[in-house]
Design a protein around this motif. Structure first.
Motif, PDB file in Angstrom:
ATOM      1  N   ILE A   1     -18.440   7.685  24.514  1.00  0.00           N
ATOM      2  CA  ILE A   1     -18.072   9.092  24.737  1.00  0.00           C
ATOM      3  C   ILE A   1     -16.667   9.150  25.310  1.00  0.00           C
ATOM      4  CG2 ILE A   1     -18.561  11.148  26.123  1.00  0.00           C
ATOM      5  CD1 ILE A   1     -21.531  10.512  25.837  1.00  0.00           C
ATOM      6  N   GLY A   2     -16.356   8.252  26.223  1.00  0.00           N
ATOM      7  CA  GLY A   2     -15.014   8.203  26.793  1.00  0.00           C
ATOM      8  C   GLY A   2     -13.955   7.958  25.739  1.00  0.00           C
ATOM      9  N   ARG A   3     -14.224   7.035  24.826  1.00  0.00           N
ATOM     10  CA  ARG A   3     -13.262   6.758  23.754  1.00  0.00           C
ATOM     11  C   ARG A   3     -13.088   7.969  22.839  1.00  0.00           C
ATOM     12  NH1 ARG A   3     -15.140   0.573  22.422  1.00  0.00           N
ATOM     13  NH2 ARG A   3     -13.999  -0.364  24.170  1.00  0.00           N
ATOM     14  N   GLY A   4     -14.201   8.634  22.523  1.00  0.00           N
ATOM     15  CA  GLY A   4     -14.107   9.827  21.675  1.00  0.00           C
ATOM     16  C   GLY A   4     -13.327  10.943  22.335  1.00  0.00           C
ATOM     17  N   LEU A   5     -13.599  11.188  23.613  1.00  0.00           N
ATOM     18  CA  LEU A   5     -12.880  12.247  24.331  1.00  0.00           C
ATOM     19  C   LEU A   5     -11.406  11.883  24.536  1.00  0.00           C
ATOM     20  CD1 LEU A   5     -15.495  13.311  27.049  1.00  0.00           C
ATOM     21  CD2 LEU A   5     -14.935  14.462  24.902  1.00  0.00           C
ATOM     22  N   THR A   6     -11.125  10.591  24.759  1.00  0.00           N
ATOM     23  CA  THR A   6      -9.737  10.152  24.899  1.00  0.00           C
ATOM     24  C   THR A   6      -8.991  10.328  23.589  1.00  0.00           C
ATOM     25  OG1 THR A   6     -10.363   8.554  26.588  1.00  0.00           O
ATOM     26  CG2 THR A   6      -8.242   8.210  25.527  1.00  0.00           C
ATOM     27  N   LEU A   7      -9.644   9.997  22.487  1.00  0.00           N
ATOM     28  CA  LEU A   7      -9.036  10.206  21.175  1.00  0.00           C
ATOM     29  C   LEU A   7      -8.767  11.690  20.938  1.00  0.00           C
ATOM     30  CD1 LEU A   7      -8.115   9.043  18.465  1.00  0.00           C
ATOM     31  CD2 LEU A   7     -10.469   9.323  17.644  1.00  0.00           C
ATOM     32  N   ALA A   8      -9.726  12.534  21.294  1.00  0.00           N
ATOM     33  CA  ALA A   8      -9.537  13.982  21.134  1.00  0.00           C
ATOM     34  C   ALA A   8      -8.358  14.479  21.970  1.00  0.00           C
ATOM     35  CB  ALA A   8     -10.815  14.725  21.524  1.00  0.00           C
ATOM     36  N   ALA A   9      -8.284  14.033  23.221  1.00  0.00           N
ATOM     37  CA  ALA A   9      -7.167  14.439  24.088  1.00  0.00           C
ATOM     38  C   ALA A   9      -5.839  13.924  23.559  1.00  0.00           C
ATOM     39  CB  ALA A   9      -7.400  13.947  25.519  1.00  0.00           C
ATOM     40  N   GLY A  10      -5.829  12.692  23.056  1.00  0.00           N
ATOM     41  CA  GLY A  10      -4.603  12.129  22.505  1.00  0.00           C
ATOM     42  C   GLY A  10      -4.130  12.865  21.265  1.00  0.00           C
ATOM     43  N   VAL A  11      -5.050  13.144  20.351  1.00  0.00           N
ATOM     44  CA  VAL A  11      -4.691  13.874  19.128  1.00  0.00           C
ATOM     45  C   VAL A  11      -4.209  15.277  19.467  1.00  0.00           C
ATOM     46  CG1 VAL A  11      -5.657  14.883  17.021  1.00  0.00           C
ATOM     47  CG2 VAL A  11      -6.181  12.510  17.616  1.00  0.00           C
ATOM     48  N   TRP A  12      -4.893  15.947  20.384  1.00  0.00           N
ATOM     49  CA  TRP A  12      -4.498  17.295  20.806  1.00  0.00           C
ATOM     50  C   TRP A  12      -3.078  17.265  21.385  1.00  0.00           C
ATOM     51  CZ3 TRP A  12      -8.251  20.701  24.177  1.00  0.00           C
ATOM     52  CH2 TRP A  12      -7.728  21.980  24.326  1.00  0.00           C
ATOM     53  N   THR A  13      -2.798  16.291  22.227  1.00  0.00           N
ATOM     54  CA  THR A  13      -1.472  16.182  22.831  1.00  0.00           C
ATOM     55  C   THR A  13      -0.414  15.896  21.779  1.00  0.00           C
ATOM     56  OG1 THR A  13      -2.503  15.340  24.849  1.00  0.00           O
ATOM     57  CG2 THR A  13      -0.139  15.024  24.630  1.00  0.00           C
ATOM     58  N   ILE A  14      -0.713  15.010  20.846  1.00  0.00           N
ATOM     59  CA  ILE A  14       0.241  14.703  19.775  1.00  0.00           C
ATOM     60  C   ILE A  14       0.509  15.938  18.930  1.00  0.00           C
ATOM     61  CG2 ILE A  14       0.510  13.388  17.624  1.00  0.00           C
ATOM     62  CD1 ILE A  14      -0.956  11.063  19.124  1.00  0.00           C
ATOM     63  N   LEU A  15      -0.533  16.704  18.606  1.00  0.00           N
ATOM     64  CA  LEU A  15      -0.338  17.939  17.836  1.00  0.00           C
ATOM     65  C   LEU A  15       0.525  18.941  18.598  1.00  0.00           C
ATOM     66  CD1 LEU A  15      -3.878  18.405  16.257  1.00  0.00           C
ATOM     67  CD2 LEU A  15      -1.755  17.781  15.091  1.00  0.00           C
ATOM     68  N   LEU A  16       0.336  19.006  19.908  1.00  0.00           N
ATOM     69  CA  LEU A  16       1.194  19.881  20.710  1.00  0.00           C
ATOM     70  C   LEU A  16       2.644  19.436  20.647  1.00  0.00           C
ATOM     71  CD1 LEU A  16      -0.835  20.673  23.956  1.00  0.00           C
ATOM     72  CD2 LEU A  16      -0.071  22.285  22.216  1.00  0.00           C
ATOM     73  N   VAL A  17       2.879  18.139  20.808  1.00  0.00           N
ATOM     74  CA  VAL A  17       4.247  17.619  20.771  1.00  0.00           C
ATOM     75  C   VAL A  17       4.887  17.879  19.412  1.00  0.00           C
ATOM     76  CG1 VAL A  17       5.604  15.475  20.807  1.00  0.00           C
ATOM     77  CG2 VAL A  17       3.915  15.903  22.586  1.00  0.00           C
ATOM     78  N   LEU A  18       4.111  17.788  18.354  1.00  0.00           N
ATOM     79  CA  LEU A  18       4.646  18.036  17.017  1.00  0.00           C
ATOM     80  C   LEU A  18       4.950  19.511  16.754  1.00  0.00           C
ATOM     81  CD1 LEU A  18       2.415  15.635  14.890  1.00  0.00           C
ATOM     82  CD2 LEU A  18       4.871  15.401  15.345  1.00  0.00           C
ATOM     83  N   ASN A  19       4.271  20.415  17.458  1.00  0.00           N
ATOM     84  CA  ASN A  19       4.368  21.830  17.113  1.00  0.00           C
ATOM     85  C   ASN A  19       5.058  22.733  18.124  1.00  0.00           C
ATOM     86  OD1 ASN A  19       3.008  21.851  14.512  1.00  0.00           O
ATOM     87  ND2 ASN A  19       1.225  21.179  15.659  1.00  0.00           N
ATOM     88  N   ILE A  20       5.335  22.266  19.326  1.00  0.00           N
ATOM     89  CA  ILE A  20       5.977  23.141  20.304  1.00  0.00           C
ATOM     90  C   ILE A  20       7.461  22.821  20.412  1.00  0.00           C
ATOM     91  CG2 ILE A  20       3.862  23.477  21.629  1.00  0.00           C
ATOM     92  CD1 ILE A  20       4.933  21.548  23.729  1.00  0.00           C
ATOM     93  N   ASP A  21       8.200  23.770  20.938  1.00  0.00           N
ATOM     94  CA  ASP A  21       9.632  23.579  21.161  1.00  0.00           C
ATOM     95  C   ASP A  21       9.815  22.688  22.387  1.00  0.00           C
ATOM     96  OD1 ASP A  21      12.375  23.802  21.183  1.00  0.00           O
ATOM     97  OD2 ASP A  21      12.362  25.729  22.239  1.00  0.00           O
ATOM     98  N   LEU A  22      10.452  21.556  22.195  1.00  0.00           N
ATOM     99  CA  LEU A  22      10.685  20.624  23.291  1.00  0.00           C
ATOM    100  C   LEU A  22      12.073  20.797  23.908  1.00  0.00           C
ATOM    101  CD1 LEU A  22       9.106  17.379  21.780  1.00  0.00           C
ATOM    102  CD2 LEU A  22       8.098  18.962  23.426  1.00  0.00           C
ATOM    103  N   GLY A  23      12.794  21.810  23.458  1.00  0.00           N
ATOM    104  CA  GLY A  23      14.114  22.079  24.024  1.00  0.00           C
ATOM    105  C   GLY A  23      15.060  20.914  23.797  1.00  0.00           C
ATOM    106  N   GLU A  24      15.686  20.442  24.856  1.00  0.00           N
ATOM    107  CA  GLU A  24      16.666  19.366  24.738  1.00  0.00           C
ATOM    108  C   GLU A  24      16.034  18.021  24.394  1.00  0.00           C
ATOM    109  OE1 GLU A  24      17.280  18.103  29.342  1.00  0.00           O
ATOM    110  OE2 GLU A  24      18.098  20.043  28.743  1.00  0.00           O
TER     111      GLU A  24
END
Length: 191
Positions: free
Chosen positions: A45-68
């Motif tokens: 369960i920990g690995r699954g939730l960690t994967l979910a958190a990692g994918v969610w974070t990566i999707l955020l980094v790919l889609n939000i404005d990171l400014g400089e």
């Protein structure tokens, strides 16, 4: 705005989740406690939730404005991918609690985003809940053993478990009522 959800949608979904989870905790407090105890040490369960958190974070980094830092977007994605994999396979102690903390931090952003620029003072209920999630998320990531202690103190015996689950049920019902009353006209956040 990062997420396209309205305050009404968020309040209804979170309220329904609280009602379902805490109703089960009230009806079957011992089974609720046993499931939470098993959750603490579950590597899969920990690995699954960690994967979910990692994918969610990566999707955020790919889609939000990171400014400089926009020029470093690919570097961040690579670092996050490697970090997620390393966490999944080399952190076994309390991994599920740490991952839950990460997901709480990410989910709190959805609540805050939905409440952003809403005129109703009732938005503060969702805002307060999101800050509770943020504090809990930071505690669970930094000191996951505290989850075990909270569980032992608050949920091991039926009476305190039913009391705490009753509070959670009331929060869920409050969010559902707010979704159909005070938040019913909140269309601006998702538009």
């Amino acid at each position: 705005m990062i997420y396209p959800f309205t305050l009404q949608q968020v309040s209804l979904c979170v309220g329904a989740l609280y009602v379902l989870l805490h109703t089960w905790g009230i009806i079957h407090p011992h089974a609720f406690y046993q499931r939470l105890r098993a959750f603490i040490r579950s590597v899969w369960i920990g690995r699954g939730l960690t994967l979910a958190a990692g994918v969610w974070t990566i999707l955020l980094v790919l889609n939000i404005d990171l400014g400089e830092f926009s020029g470093m977007r690919n570097t961040f994605v690579i670092i996050l991918s490697i970090g997620t994999l390393l966490a999944m396979f080399f952190i076994e102690d309390f991994l599920s609690v740490r991952a839950l903390g990460m997901l709480l931090l990410l989910a709190a952003c959805i609540l805050l985003d939905a409440a952003f620029l809403e005129e109703s003072r009732a938005r503060l209920v969702v805002t307060l809940l999101s800050y509770v999630w943020i504090v809990a998320g930071m505690v669970f990531v930094a000191s996951p053993y505290l989850f075990r202690e909270i569980l032992r103190i608050g949920f091991k015996h039926s009476l305190p478990s039913r009391l705490l689950n009753g509070i959670g049920l009331l929060i869920g019902l409050c969010l559902i009522v707010l979704a159909f009353t005070a938040y019913a006209s909140s269309g601006g956040a998702g538009d």
